[in-house]
Motif scaffolding. Structure first.
Motif, PDB file in Angstrom:
ATOM      1  N   ARG A 205      12.305 -47.321  72.210  1.00 24.42           N
ATOM      2  CA  ARG A 205      12.751 -48.681  71.903  1.00 24.42           C
ATOM      3  C   ARG A 205      11.728 -49.415  71.033  1.00 24.42           C
ATOM      4  O   ARG A 205      12.089 -50.129  70.093  1.00 24.42           O
ATOM      5  N   ALA A 206      10.460 -49.247  71.354  1.00 21.98           N
ATOM      6  CA  ALA A 206       9.409 -49.937  70.602  1.00 21.98           C
ATOM      7  C   ALA A 206       9.386 -49.462  69.146  1.00 21.98           C
ATOM      8  O   ALA A 206       9.261 -50.274  68.214  1.00 21.98           O
ATOM      9  N   THR A 207       9.519 -48.154  68.943  1.00 22.11           N
ATOM     10  CA  THR A 207       9.505 -47.626  67.574  1.00 22.11           C
ATOM     11  C   THR A 207      10.737 -48.077  66.807  1.00 22.11           C
ATOM     12  O   THR A 207      10.653 -48.431  65.620  1.00 22.11           O
ATOM     13  N   ALA A 208      11.898 -48.065  67.467  1.00 22.59           N
ATOM     14  CA  ALA A 208      13.123 -48.526  66.814  1.00 22.59           C
ATOM     15  C   ALA A 208      12.992 -49.988  66.413  1.00 22.59           C
ATOM     16  O   ALA A 208      13.431 -50.393  65.316  1.00 22.59           O
ATOM     17  N   THR A 209      12.391 -50.800  67.270  1.00 24.36           N
ATOM     18  CA  THR A 209      12.189 -52.221  66.960  1.00 24.36           C
ATOM     19  C   THR A 209      11.293 -52.389  65.734  1.00 24.36           C
ATOM     20  O   THR A 209      11.554 -53.227  64.862  1.00 24.36           O
ATOM     21  N   GLN A 210      10.247 -51.576  65.645  1.00 27.43           N
ATOM     22  CA  GLN A 210       9.360 -51.632  64.475  1.00 27.43           C
ATOM     23  C   GLN A 210      10.097 -51.223  63.207  1.00 27.43           C
ATOM     24  O   GLN A 210       9.924 -51.840  62.143  1.00 27.43           O
ATOM     25  N   LEU A 211      10.917 -50.194  63.302  1.00 32.03           N
ATOM     26  CA  LEU A 211      11.653 -49.737  62.123  1.00 32.03           C
ATOM     27  C   LEU A 211      12.636 -50.790  61.628  1.00 32.03           C
ATOM     28  O   LEU A 211      12.945 -50.853  60.427  1.00 32.03           O
ATOM     29  N   LYS A 212      13.122 -51.628  62.528  1.00 33.72           N
ATOM     30  CA  LYS A 212      14.077 -52.660  62.137  1.00 33.72           C
ATOM     31  C   LYS A 212      13.438 -53.778  61.320  1.00 33.72           C
ATOM     32  O   LYS A 212      14.154 -54.615  60.744  1.00 33.72           O
ATOM     33  N   LEU A 213      12.114 -53.800  61.263  1.00 27.34           N
ATOM     34  CA  LEU A 213      11.430 -54.817  60.453  1.00 27.34           C
ATOM     35  C   LEU A 213      11.586 -54.544  58.958  1.00 27.34           C
ATOM     36  O   LEU A 213      11.316 -55.414  58.131  1.00 27.34           O
ATOM     37  N   TYR A 214      12.008 -53.334  58.640  1.00 27.85           N
ATOM     38  CA  TYR A 214      12.152 -52.927  57.231  1.00 27.85           C
ATOM     39  C   TYR A 214      13.598 -52.530  56.994  1.00 27.85           C
ATOM     40  O   TYR A 214      14.178 -51.745  57.748  1.00 27.85           O
ATOM     41  N   VAL A 215      14.209 -53.072  55.937  1.00 25.06           N
ATOM     42  CA  VAL A 215      15.599 -52.754  55.604  1.00 25.06           C
ATOM     43  C   VAL A 215      15.640 -52.172  54.196  1.00 25.06           C
ATOM     44  O   VAL A 215      15.479 -52.899  53.209  1.00 25.06           O
ATOM     45  N   PRO A 216      15.854 -50.882  54.073  1.00 27.32           N
ATOM     46  CA  PRO A 216      15.897 -50.250  52.742  1.00 27.32           C
ATOM     47  C   PRO A 216      17.202 -50.558  52.023  1.00 27.32           C
ATOM     48  O   PRO A 216      18.198 -50.958  52.625  1.00 27.32           O
ATOM     49  N   ASP A 217      17.195 -50.326  50.725  1.00 32.07           N
ATOM     50  CA  ASP A 217      18.370 -50.542  49.880  1.00 32.07           C
ATOM     51  C   ASP A 217      19.211 -49.266  49.850  1.00 32.07           C
ATOM     52  O   ASP A 217      18.691 -48.175  49.621  1.00 32.07           O
ATOM     53  N   ALA A 218      20.516 -49.398  50.065  1.00 34.50           N
ATOM     54  CA  ALA A 218      21.409 -48.231  50.037  1.00 34.50           C
ATOM     55  C   ALA A 218      21.531 -47.640  48.646  1.00 34.50           C
ATOM     56  O   ALA A 218      21.978 -46.498  48.493  1.00 34.50           O
ATOM     57  N   ASN A 219      21.140 -48.382  47.637  1.00 31.22           N
ATOM     58  CA  ASN A 219      21.176 -47.913  46.248  1.00 31.22           C
ATOM     59  C   ASN A 219      22.568 -47.416  45.851  1.00 31.22           C
ATOM     60  O   ASN A 219      22.726 -46.401  45.174  1.00 31.22           O
ATOM     61  N   GLY A 220      23.581 -48.136  46.306  1.00 31.76           N
ATOM     62  CA  GLY A 220      24.954 -47.800  45.942  1.00 31.76           C
ATOM     63  C   GLY A 220      25.577 -46.679  46.734  1.00 31.76           C
ATOM     64  O   GLY A 220      26.756 -46.362  46.531  1.00 31.76           O
ATOM     65  N   SER A 221      24.837 -46.061  47.649  1.00 35.44           N
ATOM     66  CA  SER A 221      25.358 -44.934  48.432  1.00 35.44           C
ATOM     67  C   SER A 221      26.241 -45.436  49.568  1.00 35.44           C
ATOM     68  O   SER A 221      25.793 -46.185  50.437  1.00 35.44           O
ATOM     69  N   LYS A 222      27.502 -45.019  49.562  1.00 34.51           N
ATOM     70  CA  LYS A 222      28.394 -45.399  50.662  1.00 34.51           C
ATOM     71  C   LYS A 222      27.947 -44.748  51.964  1.00 34.51           C
ATOM     72  O   LYS A 222      28.130 -45.322  53.044  1.00 34.51           O
ATOM     73  N   GLN A 223      27.373 -43.551  51.864  1.00 33.43           N
ATOM     74  CA  GLN A 223      26.862 -42.883  53.060  1.00 33.43           C
ATOM     75  C   GLN A 223      25.756 -43.718  53.698  1.00 33.43           C
ATOM     76  O   GLN A 223      25.766 -43.975  54.914  1.00 33.43           O
ATOM     77  N   ALA A 224      24.778 -44.122  52.886  1.00 29.70           N
ATOM     78  CA  ALA A 224      23.661 -44.906  53.403  1.00 29.70           C
ATOM     79  C   ALA A 224      24.132 -46.262  53.902  1.00 29.70           C
ATOM     80  O   ALA A 224      23.690 -46.742  54.954  1.00 29.70           O
TER      81      ALA A 224
END
Length: 592
Positions: free
Chosen positions: A385-404
């Motif tokens: 849970r702690a690691t998932a919470t840390q990862l949520k601080l960063y939101v990458p760009d899907a770069n147009g990928s419908k999958q992402a």
């Protein structure tokens, strides 16, 4: 009476082989006594049935003399050669005319072929060439580097011999069409029967889906059948190619199995095989995302089946794998090694892959926290849970990928409405893929875009049916259909061969698999979101039934649970409200 047994051991074997009656029941030893008690046998989980061809698609006979009475092959047979010598097809090779026929068995199947011969004057075995095809064009092809026809993973083009007045069975592939040619000149082949050998698990379709839209009904059934064919001794990705346990491919398949068949041993058998051949820190199938899918599958499997004893068997590996995943984060971002892969159509978009893998890490660690809590691993659950919470601080760009974009929406990193409006819905079904199309549909449902999701199901998966599909394909693009002939026809001049002319990556041209379990997503999706079944408590002890009919007038179906089958019907009333009738077995609580 004196038994003629030379040893006590033989005597015991003899007694064990006897069939005797006791209290009205018959007891028998299953195997003959000639086998040693320590002999190891493996029982096949499948059955076989024999199918008569539905039609003759093509013959090479232009003179009318090299193939006689070909329509007799459409008469159901019994697999037994006989001395009646009637109702058989004759193929005659003479003066350089080598005859061949192409048969259509009506549906894609997994298995082989049976040839029953009659009694020509020449008693020597006769060589024949057999070509299986998932399409007419594949069955008519040669092994080459142009159209991409191969014998990879399964022999679909080979020469063999058939006996004089006998039966021969050969082949093990996925196919609908079979071409048979004589090989030698100046020979005569008398074919009493040609039957397909259909190998499959004989299991009931416990789940069902039916609505006022017959196209959706066909799509649901086709997805269910696609996965059923891949439920061989293990859960395969495709029945022609690759015939392997690819763990990522398994997730849509398992969701379909949960919706259609309920609990089946092929799922655990395949998950365990992947685990046992992948010691940590290796990634399953060499792909980091596939090890994450293994965790997500276990979360969804436990949710559906509630089998705690089975889940505990995964505990040690699961905890170790979660530790490995946690180690593969840096600066609040995923830092996965191994093959970085979502699906093939997204493979040339590294920024999109990064966004998708980052979202998957969040989803996987949150699922891992759920499982570790169930398994009394509170410290590991807290780390996840702690690691998932840390990862949520960063939101990458899907770069147009419908999958992402779909994964970012499902992980909660991006609002589903935003991901759907800005990426997934752009161009409607353009840039959909058969594997990640399931997650695009899931993201649309999360965004409450049920009309858009149903339209994509009708237009994208439905277009494969329009092209003659009886199972869903490894990949598909709507643009392929613009000038294409369907897979069940010879391709006319001026038309595209939808099987042979398209595809990329591992599915170029005729190598493309036309029965791939990862394409079954609409089956599970329609059950979950239109029929409206959501699992609220492990083992289906509590389910929620909340339909989303969109433009449908009514829908009905069933859902398999460990306690029995839930029966559901929803009808739209004149005032627009939905009337629901639900019949659940004892032990299943229903929320609305």
């Amino acid at each position: 009476m004196k038994l003629n047994c030379t040893s006590v051991k033989q005597y015991l074997y003899f007694i064990g082989f006897l069939i005797f009656t006791c209290s009205g029941s018959v007891i028998a030893q299953k195997l003959p006594p000639v086998f040693d008690q320590n002999t190891q046998f493996q029982k096949d989980s499948r059955v076989r049935q024999y199918l008569t061809p539905k039609r003759i698609v093509w013959t090479s006979d232009k003179s009318g003399k090299s193939i006689v009475n070909v329509q007799s092959l459409l008469i159901p047979g019994n697999g037994q050669a006989d001395l009646v010598h009637k109702n058989f097809c004759t193929l005659i090779s003479k003066d350089g005319d080598i005859p061949g026929i192409l048969l259509d068995f009506g549906m894609e199947i997994q298995g082989g072929i049976q040839l029953v011969t009659d009694q020509p004057a020449n008693q020597k075995p006769i060589r024949v060439r057999i070509r299986f095809g998932e399409s007419v064009s594949e069955a008519m092809s040669d092994i080459d580097t142009i159209q991409g026809a191969t014998n990879d993973h399964a022999m679909r083009d080979f020469t063999t011999q058939v006996p004089w007045l006998g039966t021969m069975q050969v082949g093990n592939s996925g196919f609908r069409f079979a071409r048979i040619d004589l090989v030698d000149t100046d020979r005569e082949l008398q074919l009493k029967e040609v039957r397909a050998i259909f190998e499959y698990r004989d299991i009931p379709y416990l789940g069902s889906f039916k609505s006022n839209d017959e196209r959706l009904n066909r799509i649901w059934n086709t997805g269910a059948y696609t996965v059923h064919l891949n439920m061989q001794e293990y859960l395969w990705d495709g029945i022609k190619r690759d015939r392997l346990v690819w763990v990522g491919d398994m997730h849509p398949e398992v969701m379909t199995i949960n919706s259609v068949f309920g609990k089946n041993e092929v799922v655990a058998k395949s998950l365990d095989q992947a685990r046992d051949i992948t010691p940590l820190p290796a990634w399953m199938n060499g792909i980091s995302a596939y090890s994450m899918w293994w965790i997500l599958i276990h979360r969804d499997l436990y949710k559906n089946q509630g089998d705690l004893a089975y889940l505990r068997k995964q505990q040690k590996y699961l905890v170790g794998l979660l530790d490995l995943l946690i180690q593969k984060t840096r600066d609040n971002k995923e830092n996965l090694d191994g093959t970085r892969f979502l699906d093939w159509p997204s493979s040339e978009n590294p920024k999109g892959i990064h966004a998708g893998l980052h979202a998957m890490m969040v989803m996987t660690l949150e699922a891992g926290a759920e499982l570790c809590t169930i398994l009394d691993e509170p410290a590991q659950a807290a780390k996840c849970r702690a690691t998932a919470t840390q990862l949520k601080l960063y939101v990458p760009d899907a770069n147009g990928s419908k999958q992402a974009a779909a994964l970012l929406a499902l992980s909660g990193l991006v609002p589903a409405e935003k991901a759907n409006a800005e990426v997934i819905s752009q161009g409607e079904c353009e840039r959909f893929s058969t594997f990640y199309g399931y997650y695009m549909l899931q993201a649309k449902a999360k965004a409450k875009d049920y009309d858009g999701a149903l339209n994509c199901i009708r237009n994208y998966w439905g277009a494969m049916l329009d092209m003659g599909a009886t199972t869903f394909w490894e990949d598909f693009d709507l643009a392929w259909t613009k000038n294409a002939a369907p897979i069940d026809e010879l391709v006319p001049e001026g038309k595209d061969d939808i099987h042979g002319d398209f595809g990329a990556y591992c599915y170029k041209n005729l190598r493309h698999s036309l029965c791939h379990g990862w394409a079954s997503g609409p089956t599970a999706w329609l059950t979950e979101h239109v029929l409206g079944v959501s699992i609220m408590e492990p083992g289906c002890k509590t389910i929620q039934v909340k339909p989303n009919l969109a433009d449908l007038k009514w829908v009905e179906g069933t859902y398999p649970t460990p306690m029995g089958i839930v029966k559901i019907r929803h009808e739209r009333q004149a005032d627009g409200s939905i009337k629901s009738t639900i019949d659940a077995p004892k032990g299943v609580k229903v929320l609305r």
